[in-house]
Design an enzyme around this catalytic site. Structure first.
Site, PDB file in Angstrom:
ATOM      1  N   GLU A  77       0.835  -1.211   0.119  1.00  0.00           N
ATOM      2  CA  GLU A  77      -0.305   0.125   0.203  1.00  0.00           C
ATOM      3  C   GLU A  77       0.863   1.227  -0.111  1.00  0.00           C
ATOM      4  OE1 GLU A  77      -2.922   0.051  -0.875  1.00  0.00           O
ATOM      5  OE2 GLU A  77      -4.182  -1.422   0.361  1.00  0.00           O
ATOM      6  N   HIS A  96      -2.968   2.663   8.327  1.00  0.00           N
ATOM      7  CA  HIS A  96      -3.829   2.056   7.839  1.00  0.00           C
ATOM      8  C   HIS A  96      -3.986   0.889   8.544  1.00  0.00           C
ATOM      9  CE1 HIS A  96      -6.123   0.194   4.573  1.00  0.00           C
ATOM     10  NE2 HIS A  96      -5.183  -0.820   4.472  1.00  0.00           N
ATOM     11  N   HIS A  98      -7.258  -2.530   8.968  1.00  0.00           N
ATOM     12  CA  HIS A  98      -8.517  -3.288   8.600  1.00  0.00           C
ATOM     13  C   HIS A  98      -9.221  -3.661   9.764  1.00  0.00           C
ATOM     14  CE1 HIS A  98      -6.592  -5.119   4.762  1.00  0.00           C
ATOM     15  NE2 HIS A  98      -6.643  -3.777   4.662  1.00  0.00           N
ATOM     16  N   TYR A 117     -19.560  13.700  19.386  1.00  0.00           N
ATOM     17  CA  TYR A 117     -18.484  14.799  19.357  1.00  0.00           C
ATOM     18  C   TYR A 117     -17.103  14.369  19.203  1.00  0.00           C
ATOM     19  CZ  TYR A 117     -16.691  14.606  24.195  1.00  0.00           C
ATOM     20  OH  TYR A 117     -16.191  14.137  25.123  1.00  0.00           O
ATOM     21  N   HIS A 158     -12.790  -2.206   2.283  1.00  0.00           N
ATOM     22  CA  HIS A 158     -11.125  -2.429   2.456  1.00  0.00           C
ATOM     23  C   HIS A 158     -10.883  -1.947   3.869  1.00  0.00           C
ATOM     24  CE1 HIS A 158      -6.813  -1.602   0.964  1.00  0.00           C
ATOM     25  NE2 HIS A 158      -6.746  -1.685   2.089  1.00  0.00           N
ATOM     26  N   TYR A 212      -7.937  23.503  24.733  1.00  0.00           N
ATOM     27  CA  TYR A 212      -7.794  23.079  26.055  1.00  0.00           C
ATOM     28  C   TYR A 212      -7.420  21.537  26.269  1.00  0.00           C
ATOM     29  CZ  TYR A 212     -11.199  26.676  26.628  1.00  0.00           C
ATOM     30  OH  TYR A 212     -11.704  28.359  26.593  1.00  0.00           O
TER      31      TYR A 212
HETATM   32 ZN   LIG Z   1      -5.220  -2.544   3.443  1.00  0.00          ZN
END
Ligand SMILES: [Zn+2]
Length: 215
Positions: A77, A96, A98, A117, A158, A212
């Site tokens: 990747e 990254h 999964h 939030y 993915h 803060y």
């Molecule tokens: Zn991946």
């Protein structure tokens, strides 16, 4: 991010990659981690179990993906890591995953709206990038588009990308995306319609985070 020696930065990449794996965010050796280094990046190698990974296994690449002489094979990747570093000056690290719940949501090609939030950690609602085959430049371009103005995005069918000024920060964002995806899926499963926080409220939250400290 803190600029350490090459050895310190390689060790930090391994530490964060192993933490990601131990959190259950990288089944079947999936996922990858990188940080900027000199004019390029240090990235986890392809196909090596995280538990066995050592600092020397981390691969140095330039921002065109060319491997530094003598190094091993970078994660498949690498294109979205290098494309993010070329286009996002604020990104010093990329995680990254999964991770299971966020990945499940990505398979419905849905992102996360601002229903809690804490999504402000990701800079606002988390988009789901259009699908493209893993490891392609098309996926990298789709990811960068989905990350516009944000620190996290889902990748359709993915997983998740998180970016930040530090490796630990990127992992924290990836973990929060997984947490929020679990809450969002629970709402959907219960047939409940989440109330979405409006832009003015999200701006207040972002301001509080900035001024803060977090949480
Ligand atoms: Zn991946």
């Amino acid at each position: 991010m803190h600029v350490g020696t090459e050895a310190q930065m390689r060790a930090a990449v391994v530490r964060v990659a192993q933490a990601m794996d131990q959190a259950g965010f990288a089944p079947s050796k999936s996922g990858n981690v990188s940080c900027r280094y000199r004019d390029g990046a240090l990235i986890t190698p392809s196909g090596l179990p995280y538990a066995r990974m050592q600092a020397d296994d981390v691969v140095e690449i330039d921002l065109q993906g060319r491997v530094h002489a003598g190094a091993g094979k970078p994660s498949s990747e690498w294109p979205f890591h290098t494309t993010i570093y070329r286009t996002r000056a604020d990104a010093q690290a990329v995680v990254h995953t999964h991770s299971p719940k966020a990945t499940a949501l990505s398979c419905a090609r849905r992102g996360l709206p601002a229903f809690h939030y804490m999504i402000a950690l990701a800079g606002g609602d988390v988009r789901c990038a259009d699908y493209a085959t893993f490891g392609t430049q098309e996926l990298a371009d789709n990811a960068v588009r989905a990350l516009h103005g944000r620190k996290a995005a889902l990748l359709a069918n993915h997983g998740v990308i998180a970016i930040d000024a530090t490796l630990d920060g990127a992992l924290t964002i990836a973990a929060e995306v997984e947490n929020l995806a679990g809450q969002y899926l629970a709402l959907l499963q219960a047939g409940l319609e989440p109330a979405i926080l409006d832009d003015a409220e999200m701006a207040r939250v972002a301001d509080k985070f900035a001024n803060y400290g977090k949480l």
